[in-house]
Structure formats: C-alpha cells, structure tokens
Design an enzyme around this catalytic site. Structure first.
Site, PDB file in Angstrom:
ATOM      1  N   HIS A 274     -59.580  39.299  -3.370  1.00  0.00           N
ATOM      2  CA  HIS A 274     -58.528  39.935  -4.170  1.00  0.00           C
ATOM      3  C   HIS A 274     -57.285  39.048  -4.239  1.00  0.00           C
ATOM      4  O   HIS A 274     -56.746  38.803  -5.335  1.00  0.00           O
ATOM      5  CB  HIS A 274     -58.175  41.307  -3.589  1.00  0.00           C
ATOM      6  CG  HIS A 274     -56.980  41.948  -4.241  1.00  0.00           C
ATOM      7  ND1 HIS A 274     -56.997  42.413  -5.537  1.00  0.00           N
ATOM      8  CD2 HIS A 274     -55.720  42.191  -3.774  1.00  0.00           C
ATOM      9  CE1 HIS A 274     -55.803  42.910  -5.837  1.00  0.00           C
ATOM     10  NE2 HIS A 274     -55.016  42.797  -4.787  1.00  0.00           N
TER      11      HIS A 274
ATOM     12  N   ARG B  53     -50.607  32.337 -10.577  1.00  0.00           N
ATOM     13  CA  ARG B  53     -50.207  30.953 -10.297  1.00  0.00           C
ATOM     14  C   ARG B  53     -51.344  30.021 -10.695  1.00  0.00           C
ATOM     15  O   ARG B  53     -51.942  29.339  -9.851  1.00  0.00           O
ATOM     16  CB  ARG B  53     -49.875  30.784  -8.797  1.00  0.00           C
ATOM     17  CG  ARG B  53     -48.701  31.636  -8.312  1.00  0.00           C
ATOM     18  CD  ARG B  53     -48.461  31.497  -6.805  1.00  0.00           C
ATOM     19  NE  ARG B  53     -49.615  31.940  -6.019  1.00  0.00           N
ATOM     20  CZ  ARG B  53     -49.862  33.204  -5.670  1.00  0.00           C
ATOM     21  NH1 ARG B  53     -49.033  34.163  -6.010  1.00  0.00           N
ATOM     22  NH2 ARG B  53     -50.930  33.510  -4.979  1.00  0.00           N
TER      23      ARG B  53
END
Lengths: 372, 372
Positions: B106, B115
């Site tokens: 996760h 990111r």
C-alpha cells in the site's frame, strides 16, 4: 487578595484536600471554594467538570451568576481552603484532542527554518483553513506533573540510519486550549456563529515536543511520537464568559475565508502569555496575534460532520507574535533545548469585566531524565 | 450452523433485543449468547466490553475456557437469540485511536502515485518504524451505520483557490483494528514481547477517506478532516486467543529493526480479507503480507512513554497485497470512487484451532448523500 482571581474570573477546577475524593471548585483570590457546598448542588460533587459542562450554556450562565451572588459578601465559612493546601487535578476527562497551527508568525518561522528557499514561508493551504492534527488524549496531564524525557528514533543529520535513545531536542509549545462543553451530533457541523453554545472555557496548554523524534517520523502522516508522550494543562478552566472583555478582532484574513469560516463578531482574544524557563521569563506570546480564532477552529473540525463530545479539547498551536521575544517555542529562539531538571511555567492574563484583569494560573512542568 | 463462529472463535460483542439495555454476548453459530446469563457473571451485564477487557489476560483466558465448557453441549435454553433478531452495538468505548501505515504494498502504491519520480516509492523512515498518526475516536461507528458523504475544502488541480462542497473522491481503506484490553502507565513502554498481555482482540476496520479533502489539508501535519468523519468497525471482537492458529512470520524486515521492535515469536496473522462493493467482491487483501505486526505497532506507540488505556484502538492501515486484485483502497485500483448509495462490506476469515476457520463477521457501510 489575588486580583487575578476576583469575581470577574471564577474559573472551574477539581481539587482534593488531605486525600479526599476530588470535587469541583472555583477559585476566588487565593482560595478554592467547593461548589457543591457553596451552591448545594450535587453536579459539583464529581471528580471532573464533565457533568457540569454537559449541561449547556444556559446552565453555565446561571451557575456563574449564582457563584457571584454567593461570593459577593466574601468567602463563605464552609468548603473553603487556601489554594496552597489542596491538590489540583486534571479538571476534565479529555475526549478527543486536536492541535491546531493557528499562528501566522509561528508557521512562518518554522517555514523559514524548514523550507528556506521558498519565497512564501507559508504552505498554500495555510491561509485557507486552520491546519490541524489529532493528538493523544491519554497523555494530557495537569500542571506540576513531571515530564519524563521521551526516548525514540531520531536520525542524526550525518547518519544513514536512525538511532534510538532519549530526545536531545526537547522543546515546548506555548498554546491555549479550548474545552468543548456540549458537542455536536455526527453529521451536524457546528456553525461558526454557534461556537459560543459549545465552548465552555480556555486553559493554558504546553505541547511538549521532541523535535528530533518528530523530524524523523512526521512525513507523510504528521507528528505522533514526538508529541504523544505528554501535554501539560493548567488546572483552572477559565469560562468563556470571563473572556468576553478580552474579545478583539482577529488579524485581517486575506484571502477571504470560505463562508463556513466567516466570523460575525470578534473572536480574537487579547490574552497575554508568558513563558518562564528556570525562573526567567524568556518570552511573552500575545494571543491577540493569532490568525485563526477558536470559533473557526471548531467550525472547521466539525464541517465534515465529525462529532465532538463533552471534554473535547482543542489547542491553538504554538502562539508566536511578530517579535523575537514573543515566540512560543524554543526552536524559534534558536538558543537551545530543554535539559534535565529544567522547569517551564506558562502563565497568562487577560482583560476582565469592569476594568479588571483575570489570570489563568499556570501550566508547570519539570523535565526528568529519560528511563533507560 | 455457521462454521465460522464455532467453539474456536467465540468473539465478544454487545447486543440488545427489542430495545433492551445493551449487554455483552458471544456469538456461537448464528446465535448471540448472553454472557451474564451463561456464566452468571455481572461483568457482562454492561453496555461495553471495557470492564471485562480491563481485567487482564489471565481472566480473558479463564472466561474463554468457561464459555467453551458451557457451550460444549450446545446452545443453552436462556439468553440466546438468533443473530438476525438483535441489534449489535459498538462493542467497546474507544479511548485513543491510532492508524498505522503498515503495508509495504500500500505505501509503495501510494508512493508511486504521489512521488512518481522517486526511485524508491517508500520514504526513508518507512522501513525503520511503523509510521502512524492519531485519528478521531468519536467517529468510530459500528457496522451498518450509514456514512454521510463529508463536505470540506478541496482544491481542484486547475484552480488557484479551494472550493467547498461534498467530497468527490470518497474512498475506503480495508484494515484490521486491534483493541487494547489493559494499557500501560505513562512513562512505561510496552515491550514487544509483552504485547499479548495487553492486546484483547481484533476487528475489521474501514477507514473511510475523502481523498480530495485529505490531499489539500495534509501537509505538513497529516490527514485530519479527510478521515475524521467516520470509521466503521465490525461488531464482533475476535479474541487474540482465537488467532493463535493464524500466527505466521511477518515478511523479512530489511534493514533489521531496532531492538525495541525485534520480534521473538511470529506476530504476522494469516487473515484473508475481502472487499465487497455493491454486491461484488472486488479485492482480497491478505493480512499476512503486512510488513509491521500489531506487537511492533503497540511497542512503537508506547516507546516514548505514551500511556494506552482499556479501549485504545489501533488500526493497521490499508491492507494491500502484491497483486492488483489484493489492494485495500480504491485509489490504488484506479477505477473510480464511491457514489451515493454505494455499499461496501469488509469480511475476513482466518485459520482457527483444530483445522477450523473462524470469521470476523462484517464491517458494512452505505454512502448517503451529503447534507447541504
């Protein structure tokens, strides 16, 4: 007589004497006055303020009027003790605790420290909403409780991996806390103009902070272990009614806030804090400089339908004024952190009715060495 | 008889029938069995599990043995109701609530989304400590409670300023929650090897998440309003004793953890979850894939001396396995968010003693339209 605790203050607390069962009192001058005795009312024969707080604003007003009447001829003969003779306890059972970040000066000071290349020290959301996080309720302690230096993970700047041990950057955060007397049902936000129906009173709040633990842990989910070891509150809850004379406008909010945060009346509070470190006053944070008001904080934290309860506590975040001697944390001073045996005391006063001043008492804590 | 609720499970819950005062029960097959009646013990004549949980592990073990003995000849004649005939309540009073972020899959999936340019989707601290934050205890609700779509601030990608309104990216997070029966005193951390003295049981946990509210608010202090509107738990607390047969090793932790997080025995749990969305099972998150174990979570959250209390609840964070059909949130699936009237149900089963399987029941919620 201590003028800061006259008839225009009358804060609420919980005391015991010689090991008695804790009960609710008010403070008048330098005495605690047992309220069950004074008013003949069993609501105050309780070890927390929660039952009284849950009764709502009409009742808070009625009791305040009754106390003033009962004390107008001076101290009664029964149920009175010098404040020096009693133990003061945590005055209410804390339900959920939330910490805000409401000082523009504090947020800007930290922004300049952590993001020196950014032209605006504030993050994009900061002027649009009162930024906040939920903290640990179980570690809220009353003034006078020793604060054990916390251990935890921190990563030295020149290291690849974290080390474990006592915090070496232990700090304070001088704040005010606000106590919810009557909460809201789940799904029913509190409108900003209804905040006074819900807010019972205000306290001093020291949000002890281990900056090294916090720096390593806090991305992306926010501070946790760097804060959760302890928060110190003052034992006297100053009623919001006593702070009416301290109401001032908050600083201009620009850009304009969204309608659910728009204030109809002044909700700033002209409260002067002082931070005493080992006997010397090192800072005087002015609460009047806070960008976000408690009414806006309460409206924001319930706008998604989150329920609050009797005993909910929300704190303002570090109070820092524009001047170097007005900051509410040591990291902003740049002159060192807390050593073992250091003692920090927060105090505050504010204008009361009839040209009086009222006091908050103190939130005091001594650092003890870490447990190995 | 429902094999998932046989003598190797015996979870604890709180029920009422025809408006009676809520009391503690266990579930046996498809019946609830009133425990005060079964055992002749007033501890269970209570509207929450808290008094029983506070009694400690020796007592939990003794009561479990007594229930097995009392039910070994089948259902008793008194204090028994078909589960379909009763109302199940929030089984315990929640003290502090903490949410972890313990799934490597996760955390990596979200890292890749947020990111994309980073070679390592995990942040530097992630493999060293179980990252977590404190959440709102007051909005933990029991399975079956409708979830009102929250309103709040969100900033559309192409806008300069935020807008206010109902969340348009409402998500789930499929998690397990762990309930503290006996807490620790302030200043006295819980060693990882002592976790079983403190952990009472496990529940299903749906950490409803408004991704748009969260995205705008969460820097730098973490998620708050995007989460605090509601969390749904299953009504049955599965005792840790019933999960002994589900113990497995956690995935290899590399780099090695600091000593205070080192496990002496397996603390992974081989629990299979399923996420049902409008009647269709869309995901099967495997709890065995979780990087951080509940014993490590508890040791970490108390290592700074923070006290826990009876009723403390900590959740694992979203459970996602390595496969696309094993993710525990919709943002990871990339196939849309929750619409009004959608219903999400979490379920789970695990190995029980004697080659049985045990069930957790369900954590169910329906989205209702935002209040204007």
């Amino acid at each position: 007589m201590n003028e800061l605790f006259g008839l225009t203050n009358l804060p609420y607390g919980v005391y015991s004497v010689d090991g008695s069962t804790p009960r609710v009192a008010t403070r008048y001058g330098d005495h605690v006055v047992d309220l069950a005795t004074l008013l003949g009312d069993d609501t105050f024969d309780a070890p927390t303020l929660n039952p009284f707080m849950a009764q709502g604003k009409a009742r808070w007003d009625e009791v305040r009027t009754a106390i003033v009447a009962a004390l107008s001829d001076g101290l009664p003969t029964e149920g009175v003790h010098p404040v020096a003779d009693v133990v003061l306890h945590l005055p209410f059972e804390v339900a959920d605790y939330v910490d805000f970040y409401a000082s523009e000066h504090h947020a800007s000071n930290l922004g300049r420290l952590f993001r020196p290349d950014n032209p605006d020290p504030l993050l994009p959301n900061w002027r649009h909403l009162p930024v906040s996080y939920t903290g640990r309720a179980s570690s809220v302690v009353v003034s006078g409780t020793d604060i054990v230096r916390p251990c935890g993970q921190r990563k030295p700047v020149d290291a690849d991996v974290p080390v474990f041990g006592p915090s070496v950057r232990l700090d304070i955060e001088a704040e005010l806390g606000f106590v919810v007397g009557v909460g809201n049902a789940m799904g029913t936000p509190i409108a900003v103009e209804d905040a006074e129906q819900h807010l019972f009173g205000a306290i001093l709040f020291n949000d002890w902070s281990a900056r090294d633990i916090q720096a390593w842990e806090y991305v992306p989910l926010g501070p946790h272990l760097g804060k959760s070891f302890a928060s110190t509150i003052s034992p006297w809850v100053v009623p919001m009614a006593a702070l009416e004379a301290a109401r001032v406008d908050t600083p201009t909010q620009d850009p304009a806030v969204l309608p659910y945060l728009a204030l109809e009346r002044p909700w700033g509070l002209d409260i002067d804090l002082e931070v005493e470190w080992n006997g010397e006053v090192v800072s005087r944070p002015p609460y009047a400089s806070m960008y976000w008001s408690p009414a806006q904080m309460l409206a924001h934290l319930t706008v998604n339908g989150a329920p609050t309860r009797t005993g909910d506590l929300f704190a303002s975040g570090t109070i820092s004024g524009p001047e170097p001697d007005q900051v509410g944390s040591f990291i902003e001073r740049g002159q060192g952190f807390l050593e073992d045996d250091d003692v920090v005391v927060l105090r505050a006063t504010a204008p009361g009715a009839n040209d009086t001043r009222i006091g908050f008492g103190e939130a005091r804590g001594r650092i003890t060495k870490a447990r190995s």
